[in-house]
Design a protein around this motif. Structure first.
Motif: not given
Ligand SMILES: [Zn+2]
Ligand SMILES: [Zn+2]
Length: 269
Positions: A144-151
């Motif tokens: 989640x911290x990396x976060x390069x996705x939508x869901x």
């Protein structure tokens, strides 16, 4: 009532998928699905299926899905998605794939933790589930911290096996701070939480995550919900979407997010 969308599905481009991409789209059309995402697996890390050829899958989807988008234009809104598993175990490849492919929609998921195979392969009658769950939530927090996705796909996935297959009910209250940390990161980074309805047709018998976690995401300020059946064959397409919508409504949500060219859009429910 027709099914308005299904935002997490696999075709035979996935190592564990059954039906062809075109058969899946035809079934989606039959069901009246207006927004339909094919999100085939791209699993990273040392424990990805040895028979799985990453580049062949990625290239296969890149040829197949845009052609089907053209073929079914005006009939269904086909979304070119991907389920990116374990980005935490190979950030470089994950970021390269996101640069090289014009995905509409990217799901982020954790199917195994570093140093272990997919939770599917762990014998929980011989293995204490608590350290595994703890490591799962830690690695998902990192994702989640990396976060390069939508869901974020199917949060609490190990419970499908621990609770579903082995009937072990761990005290989840001890993980509340770890789950909060993940949910807070999603909210801060404007990432959606998926309600994955596959659990409703498996032994676990509830969505992943369950209603309590979806409620908690909402309490923490989360507004973006996607819903997907995680179907791997035409028979499962659209299953549980109505229940997922009801769950979302129960938490006060009046629209479901979907993504086109990585931009958020909404469907009123
Ligand atoms: Zn998955
Ligand atoms: Zn999936």
């Amino acid at each position: 009532m027709s099914i308005p969308f299904d935002l997490h599905t696999h075709c035979a481009l996935s190592f564990d998928g059954v039906s062809t991409a075109e058969d899946m789209v035809r079934r989606a059309v039959e069901l009246g699905i207006k927004h339909y995402a094919l999100t085939d697996h791209v699993d990273l890390g040392e424990f990805a299926d040895p028979d799985f050829d990453l580049e062949a899958t990625v290239n296969g989807a890149r040829e197949t899905i845009p052609a089907l988008q053209k073929k079914f234009a005006g009939i269904t809104d086909l979304l070119y998605g991907v389920e990116l598993g374990q980005a935490t175990q190979d950030y470089e490849t994950a970021e390269r794939l996101l640069r090289e492919n014009r995905y509409d929609f990217v799901l982020g998921s954790t199917h195994n933790i570093r140093g272990h195979k997919d939770f599917y392969f762990i014998d929980f009658s011989q293995t204490d589930p608590l350290p595994i769950l703890s490591a799962y939530f830690d690695e998902t927090a990192e994702l989640a911290e990396w976060g390069k996705f939508d869901s974020l796909a199917h949060l609490t996935y190990p419970l499908r096996y621990i609770a579903g297959e082995y009937g072990i009910k761990p005290d989840m209250s001890i993980f509340a701070p770890a789950i909060d940390r993940i949910l807070q990161t999603l909210v801060r980074k404007n990432i959606a939480l998926e309600i994955n309805t596959s659990g409703l047709r498996q032994k676990i018998g509830v969505t992943m995550p369950d209603a309590d976690i979806v409620k908690r995401y909402r309490e923490l300020g989360g507004k973006l919900i996607t819903i997907g059946s995680d179907a791997h064959c035409t028979d499962d397409l659209g299953k549980g979407i109505a229940e997922g919508i009801k769950l979302a409504k129960d938490t006060g949500v009046d629209k479901i997010a979907y993504y086109k060219r990585r931009e958020v859009h909404f469907i009123a429910i």
